[in-house]
Design an enzyme around this catalytic site. Structure first.
Site, short mmCIF file in Angstrom:
data_model
loop_
_atom_site.label_atom_id
_atom_site.label_comp_id
_atom_site.label_asym_id
_atom_site.label_seq_id
_atom_site.Cartn_x
_atom_site.Cartn_y
_atom_site.Cartn_z
N TRP A 136 0.86 -1.19 0.00
CA TRP A 136 0.00 0.00 0.00
C TRP A 136 0.90 1.24 0.00
O TRP A 136 1.83 1.32 0.81
CB TRP A 136 -0.89 -0.04 1.24
CG TRP A 136 -1.81 1.13 1.40
CD1 TRP A 136 -2.64 1.67 0.45
CD2 TRP A 136 -2.01 1.91 2.59
NE1 TRP A 136 -3.34 2.73 0.99
CE2 TRP A 136 -2.97 2.90 2.28
CE3 TRP A 136 -1.46 1.86 3.88
CZ2 TRP A 136 -3.40 3.83 3.23
CZ3 TRP A 136 -1.90 2.78 4.81
CH2 TRP A 136 -2.86 3.76 4.49
N ASP A 217 -0.70 -5.47 9.45
CA ASP A 217 -1.69 -4.49 9.00
C ASP A 217 -2.92 -5.28 8.59
O ASP A 217 -2.89 -6.04 7.62
CB ASP A 217 -1.13 -3.69 7.81
CG ASP A 217 -2.11 -2.63 7.33
OD1 ASP A 217 -3.23 -2.55 7.88
OD2 ASP A 217 -1.76 -1.89 6.40
N LYS A 271 -13.24 -1.01 5.69
CA LYS A 271 -13.81 -1.88 4.66
C LYS A 271 -14.82 -2.87 5.23
O LYS A 271 -15.87 -3.09 4.67
CB LYS A 271 -12.72 -2.68 3.95
CG LYS A 271 -11.39 -2.00 3.81
CD LYS A 271 -11.38 -1.00 2.70
CE LYS A 271 -10.20 -0.07 2.89
NZ LYS A 271 -9.42 0.17 1.74
N1 PGU Z 1 -3.65 -0.61 5.17
C1 PGU Z 1 -3.95 -1.07 3.96
C2 PGU Z 1 -3.26 -2.30 3.47
C3 PGU Z 1 -4.91 -0.42 3.17
O1 PGU Z 1 -5.19 -0.90 1.97
C4 PGU Z 1 -5.55 0.74 3.67
C5 PGU Z 1 -6.56 1.48 2.85
C6 PGU Z 1 -5.20 1.16 4.96
C7 PGU Z 1 -4.26 0.46 5.68
C8 PGU Z 1 -5.80 2.36 5.61
O2 PGU Z 1 -7.14 2.34 5.75
P1 PGU Z 1 -7.94 3.30 6.72
O3 PGU Z 1 -8.94 3.97 5.86
O4 PGU Z 1 -6.97 4.26 7.32
O5 PGU Z 1 -8.52 2.40 7.71
N2 PGU Z 1 -6.35 1.49 1.46
C9 PGU Z 1 -7.40 1.80 0.53
C10 PGU Z 1 -8.13 3.09 0.84
C11 PGU Z 1 -7.62 4.35 0.26
C12 PGU Z 1 -6.32 4.78 0.87
O6 PGU Z 1 -5.31 4.65 0.19
O7 PGU Z 1 -6.34 5.22 2.04
C13 PGU Z 1 -6.82 1.72 -0.86
O8 PGU Z 1 -7.55 2.01 -1.82
O9 PGU Z 1 -5.68 1.26 -1.02
#
Ligand code: PGU
Length: 425
Positions: A136, A217, A271
């Site tokens: 990410w 995570d 999510k």
């Molecule tokens: N860790 C991972 C692996 C993730 O994919 C995401 C969110 C988070 C943590 C953080 O999520 P929180 O909203 O803080 O609980 N990834 C999504 C959402 C958009 C973003 O980049 O924040 C994504 O589309 O990759």
């Protein structure tokens, strides 16, 4: 006329690689535009979804006149913390029973990662954190700003579109002893590729033998499990999935807790409860003894207090209301299954549409990968072409959010992929 400004010398910062996709999408006037960038669930009509069980929990909260808006403690809502630890470590976790887990409510997954990283930067003897390649996009930024030094370990093999398990073992085997290792608990973002349980066991043994500290995570717990069940053809299990089997996708985390060793886990309810904007999450640190856990919690408070003082009350109250009521918990899992079913169906429909078009290449990874995303293998140029010519928005690494698709939009996406592959291949 900004020459007089004390900030006049600033350069314009680029948009975020993921959230910036939505900014670009919003500016596009095309009626056919499609946002497959951010990992956020959409209905078949393309609308954001608030779960019925969440609406019901909110109604209960609103009607309860005894509820007030006082500050929460620095560590957040006590019930929420207990229930979150149970959700990830298991209701009968020996670590929870021995009071060896310090859990603090944080601002969703990101905030939990950041608080954990700030804590490690202050109190852990090894400041290097290894993150998977790819991962990410926010991970390196969160950890670097917290004061950790970021290195990567091999994770994904583009040739097989699967796990580079050998590379992973070699890189973790060569890691500085005692270093921190970031692990995606399930549904790896962006690749949708997870180790098998046997591979997790090897990773665990290697990490423990080198004293590497696991930092999980967990942004997709439960969502991933349901998807995995369906893709694994074990649909009959779905009938029993409210009775404890939901625990399976927290299995890697639990393996690392069962050996008695220490680890960190950042949980997000964005999510799996659709609480994206409520910013609800938890950081847990599993320690060797209750005494250490108590000291760790006291130090976590010193990290949190000057950052945002204490966390918001509403989202955590929704989660606690649902998790502590077995009927609502069951309703939650049923709604999760519906979300997962739709994602699975999108995977199948996209795969079929590409097969029907005879699009060159093997697209079976679309139905094999786990979770919300497909890591298509499309390159930056092909993505740019699809955005320009077809108004399809996705991250430049070729990741698409399957939850942003619908039966109506699958043909448009398949046309775009077909054109990108045949013209820019
Ligand atoms: N860790 C991972 C692996 C993730 O994919 C995401 C969110 C988070 C943590 C953080 O999520 P929180 O909203 O803080 O609980 N990834 C999504 C959402 C958009 C973003 O980049 O924040 C994504 O589309 O990759």
């Amino acid at each position: 006329m900004d020459s007089g400004s004390v900030f006049a010398s600033l350069v314009q910062a680029p948009e975020d690689p993921i959230l910036g996709v939505t900014v670009a999408y919003n500016k596009d006037p095309s009626p056919n535009k499609l946002n497959l960038g951010v990992g956020a669930y959409r209905t078949e009509e393309g609308k954001p979804l608030v779960l019925d069980v969440v609406r019901r929990a909110e109604q209960l909260l609103v009607n309860d006149q005894s509820r007030v808006k006082e500050y929460l403690p620095i560590v957040g809502l006590a019930d929420f913390n207990k229930l979150s630890a149970k959700l990830i470590f298991g209701a009968d976790s020996p670590a929870i029973q021995a009071n060896r887990v310090a859990t603090v409510q944080c601002l969703s997954g990101t905030g939990s990662l950041r608080v954990g990283a700030e804590f490690l930067a202050r109190h852990y003897h090894q400041l290097t954190i290894y993150i998977p390649q790819p991962t990410w996009g926010n991970h390196p930024k969160v950890f670097t700003l917290a004061g950790l030094s970021v290195k990567t370990y091999r994770y994904y093999d583009p040739a097989t579109r699967g796990l580079n398990f050998q590379g992973l073992l070699e890189d973790l085997g060569a890691a500085t002893s005692g270093a921190i290792v970031l692990l995606h608990a399930c549904a790896h973002n962006p690749t949708g590729v997870d180790p098998t349980l046997e591979q997790w066991e090897q990773i665990r043994q290697l990490m423990r033998s080198k004293g590497l500290l696991p930092f999980f995570d967990s942004a997709y717990q439960v969502v991933a499990l349901v998807v995995w069940w369906i893709t694994g053809g074990q649909i009959e299990n779905m009938l029993g999935f409210a009775s404890g089997s939901l625990d399976a996708d927290a299995q890697p985390v639990r393996m690392f807790v069962a050996d008695g060793g220490e680890c960190l886990a950042a949980q997000s309810y964005a999510k799996n409860m659709g609480l994206y904007g409520e910013r609800v999450g938890a950081l847990s640190i599993v320690c060797k003894t209750a005494d250490v856990a108590s000291k760790v919690e006291s130090q976590l408070k010193l990290v949190i207090r000057p950052m945002y003082s204490n966390p918001p009350i509403h989202g955590a109250s929704i989660v606690a209301t649902i998790l502590k009521d077995s009927k609502m918990y069951d309703e939650w899992t049923v709604e999760l299954k519906a979300m997962a079913d739709r994602i699975i169906s999108m995977r199948k429909q996209l795969f079929d549409a590409l097969s029907a078009r005879g699009t060159p290449g093997d697209w079976s990874h679309i139905i094999k990968q786990i979770g919300m995303f497909t890591f298509t293998g499309l390159n930056g140029e092909q993505v740019a072409f699809m955005t320009k010519e077809y108004h399809i928005y996705m991250t430049s690494d070729g990741r698409i959010s399957m939850a942003g698709l619908s039966s109506k939009t699958v043909p448009h996406l398949a046309d775009a992929i077909h054109a990108a592959v045949t013209r820019m291949g």
